[in-house]
Design an enzyme around this catalytic site. Sequence first.
Site, PDB file in Angstrom:
ATOM      1  N   GLY A 233     -27.545  50.368   8.762  1.00 59.04           N
ATOM      2  CA  GLY A 233     -26.691  50.611   9.918  1.00 59.04           C
ATOM      3  C   GLY A 233     -25.258  50.817   9.464  1.00 59.04           C
ATOM      4  O   GLY A 233     -24.685  51.873   9.656  1.00 59.04           O
ATOM      5  N   THR A 463     -30.114  42.732   6.258  1.00 60.09           N
ATOM      6  CA  THR A 463     -29.189  41.641   6.013  1.00 60.09           C
ATOM      7  C   THR A 463     -29.904  40.323   5.773  1.00 60.09           C
ATOM      8  O   THR A 463     -29.332  39.394   5.221  1.00 60.09           O
ATOM      9  CB  THR A 463     -28.294  41.481   7.246  1.00 60.09           C
ATOM     10  OG1 THR A 463     -29.159  41.528   8.399  1.00 60.09           O
ATOM     11  CG2 THR A 463     -27.304  42.613   7.345  1.00 60.09           C
ATOM     12  N   ASN A 629     -29.451  31.438   3.201  1.00 52.33           N
ATOM     13  CA  ASN A 629     -30.451  31.913   2.243  1.00 52.33           C
ATOM     14  C   ASN A 629     -29.738  32.602   1.083  1.00 52.33           C
ATOM     15  O   ASN A 629     -29.261  33.734   1.222  1.00 52.33           O
ATOM     16  CB  ASN A 629     -31.409  32.888   2.934  1.00 52.33           C
ATOM     17  CG  ASN A 629     -32.527  33.352   2.004  1.00 52.33           C
ATOM     18  OD1 ASN A 629     -32.334  33.470   0.792  1.00 52.33           O
ATOM     19  ND2 ASN A 629     -33.692  33.602   2.564  1.00 52.33           N
ATOM     20  N   VAL A 701     -20.938  37.119   5.983  1.00 51.28           N
ATOM     21  CA  VAL A 701     -21.356  37.547   4.646  1.00 51.28           C
ATOM     22  C   VAL A 701     -21.418  39.083   4.527  1.00 51.28           C
ATOM     23  O   VAL A 701     -21.110  39.651   3.487  1.00 51.28           O
ATOM     24  CB  VAL A 701     -22.760  36.955   4.319  1.00 51.28           C
ATOM     25  CG1 VAL A 701     -23.363  37.610   3.083  1.00 51.28           C
ATOM     26  CG2 VAL A 701     -22.667  35.450   4.115  1.00 51.28           C
ATOM     27  N   GLU A 703     -19.929  41.861   5.286  1.00 49.04           N
ATOM     28  CA  GLU A 703     -18.932  42.889   5.014  1.00 49.04           C
ATOM     29  C   GLU A 703     -17.974  42.557   3.883  1.00 49.04           C
ATOM     30  O   GLU A 703     -17.399  43.443   3.264  1.00 49.04           O
ATOM     31  CB  GLU A 703     -18.159  43.212   6.307  1.00 49.04           C
ATOM     32  CG  GLU A 703     -19.056  43.980   7.238  1.00 49.04           C
ATOM     33  CD  GLU A 703     -18.564  44.051   8.662  1.00 49.04           C
ATOM     34  OE1 GLU A 703     -17.924  45.033   9.008  1.00 49.04           O
ATOM     35  OE2 GLU A 703     -18.846  43.114   9.436  1.00 49.04           O
TER      36      GLU A 703
END
Lengths: 737, 156
Positions: A233, A463, A629, A701, A703
């Site tokens: 995206g 992501t 994660n 996280v 960007e």
Amino acid sequence: MDGGIGLPVTRRDAPGKVSGDAQYAADFPHAGCAYAALTTSSIARGRIVRIDTAQAERAAGVQMVLTHRSLNEGLGEETFAMKGGHMQSSFLPLTSDEVHYAGQIVSLVIADTQEQAEAASRLIAIDYDAQPASASMDDGDRVEKPLESKSIDVGNANAALAISPVTIDATYVTPAQHHNPIELYATSAEWREGRLLVHVPSQWVMGTRMGLATIFGIPAEDVHVECPYVGGGFGGKATILPHTVLIAMAARRLGRAVKLVVPREAMFTVGSFRPATRSRVRLAAERDGTITAVSHEQAGQSATIDHVSFAVTEVTARMYASPNIRVRESTVATDVNTPGFQRAPAEAPGFFGFECAVDELAVALGMDPVALRTKNEPARDPVGNLAWSSRKLTECFARGAELFGWSRRTPEPGSMVAEDGALIGYGCATACYPSASGPSAARIRYSADGVCIVSLSAHDLGTGAYTVMGQIAAEVLGVPNHLVRVQLGDSTLPSGIIAGGSVTTSSSGSAVHVTALAVRDALLRAAGGGELVDGFVVSPDGSRRPATEVLAECTSGFIEETGVWKPDSISDKQMQNGLAGGMAFSSALGKYATYSFGAQFAEVRVDPLLRTVRVHRMVGVFDCGRIINPRTARSNLAGGMIWGASFALLEETQIDRKRARFANTDLAGYHFSTNADIGEVVVEMLDGSDTLANPIGTKGVGEIGIVGMPAAIANAVYHATGVRVRKTPIQVEDLLV
Amino acid sequence: MQTLDVTLDVNGRTHSLQLDPRTTLLDALREHLGLTGTKVGCNHGTCGSCTVHVDGRRQLACLVLAASAAGRAVRTIEGLAAADGTPHPMQAAFVAHDALQCGYCTPGQIMSAVSCVEEGHARTDDEIREYMSGNLCRCAAYPNIVAAIADVARAA
Ligand code: FES
Ligand code: FES
């Protein structure tokens, strides 16, 4: 427990993605589907004076030709997302004879097959009345329009610049760029008894639902947007692209499903892009490296049809402890499709100039660039004097320098040479990204068979959301990983948040967290009290029984809760609007200043004769709060860093200034990193939950990985060659001096 | 409409199709056979997401006319797993190394990666990088893709 927070759980969606089973927007079958092909304008500004569709309409298989003359449906009022709507632009093609930019959709042919639609679209004859146009902010007649509301003044930067012993004053430029996800834009639309089903790659299914409902004058519940996977995206699929409206309209008229896959060339103009920028940065310091003034003035390319601004200076103003700060923003309108969000929209271009200037200051001071940054680390937000919710930038630099081997650097440009004669350059830069959040809902069903289903209309663009959302629930409920299921990307699910601004985990993750707590409480009530430990209910008397046993005793055989979460600064009304599909974000500047931080390092190798630049390795150390994660977060950050390498050395949407159009509109001409362009990428995330940010302690996280990399690479190129390039992409010819 | 009778052998199964002669192998797979595991990213040979095997060699399905693939053995991502459904070692390695993010380039990467190893072009990481550079990954999962392929190549 094998599936909770902080564990490197394998991507839940990976098996379906490696087998080919995962269905993306253009993969869903629609019975009896017709196919669409676009025609786009060959001029950049003016009017269509004649459009002859007769031949196309007679061509084999053609069902319909839509132009501004045949489009006459009354449509509900929708508008540009940055004006409170959901659209990529406030202008909907085919609603008038006006042409506002090159590559604007001017007709749509629908036929029985793809081949027929494409062939017929080439038979449409159009005459234009072309007006002069400008697609570049550098064209002589373009004017900078100041955005006064974005100005920040602390102390008197100009005065400090005038008297400080060491100063820098330089201007940096970055070009227009395009998202170019590998998945093309695509829309399939089908009406069934007045209800609209849309398959479209979307970073915002709830917004798309709301926008389409408004446009077609139907209840939101009658629009179903289904999009379980998005093939990349990066901001380009965040809003409703105009062709989605046109395809839905064509499907309604024809009473038949219609599918459009947008050709790569058209991707450059039917959606948005990252606008060009020009930054003037002035810095002043004492001889010992104490920064005395920071001044950053940015001008960004905008569109004549929509005013768009991505103000970076409110972030750069907060990077260093300076008593004098002055920032300004302005825009330059051009005749282009409306620019939009692209991965770190403001920060990626803005930090290029700003962090290069900091490197230039280090050189002028004869000081190590890491030491200069660390010396000027602000204890509080230097603009508003807010406390940081967390800011471990100094630790990031210390750890990054160690991982990178920064101490091996000899400061003199060109002083480090590889065995093969290549010039070695080491560079570094700061990265920062505001950590916002917004309202989100989630539903969790925990059943007697042990399966826990987490459902919400958030999005996984690659992501890791499928994995992360399940981990947040598993952490609370103690469900083993193989029994966790996650459903995303469907507007019939409880409202998730837009996948933009790196907000998904903080917002939707918090919603999953509070919903899991509600399920846990309901479970314990059903059990008559006790505690939930690793999937067992432990009674006050110490006896244990599996949670599934308690669930089996529930009449339904499961417990299901739907929960919502919102940041404190969002009102209930804003929350309702957000959950319905509106835009509702908290600011990074609330009670605290909440940002993700990173220290980024690059080693480049420059061929001494050919002056080609290769990124040999990159190191990034990040403070993004708690990492749910580490496996998916690492991939996301590494991907961002590679975007940064592309930004520095490859990416540019070239503009044919004479014809006011984008020139390199395919992947042969528009370059980003291939596998062979990338060497070693090392990512580390500092431990640490930021519980002032939200209940799960996360910051963004998605960007930040890109933000410091272009400057780190440019600074490394300077260190290798002694040539300061103040533009991207840095190319061979820039170094032939 | 003028059509051609085309018999395609895809993943060991024979399909008789009536196709517009302009139909590419990619569109035949995706739009006529419902094999949407093969992805479309550009339609003109620049991204690699449509990579399939034709007679055992990697090919860009968007640059092959369906009619010209008649009588040749076409293998797509859907045909890579063993008959019992066990994933191909390359598929397993991509999962194990997190060699994907959005997953859109992944089928093409995997088909290319299988060939890369079979061709003997996976002897070093640099060689893998070079021979995998026709498959773009905008998410930039490249380091993990290299690790996955190196792993399979070592085991081979
Ligand atoms: S779709 Fe075939 S190479 Fe891009
Ligand atoms: S995983 Fe997204 S393009 Fe490769």
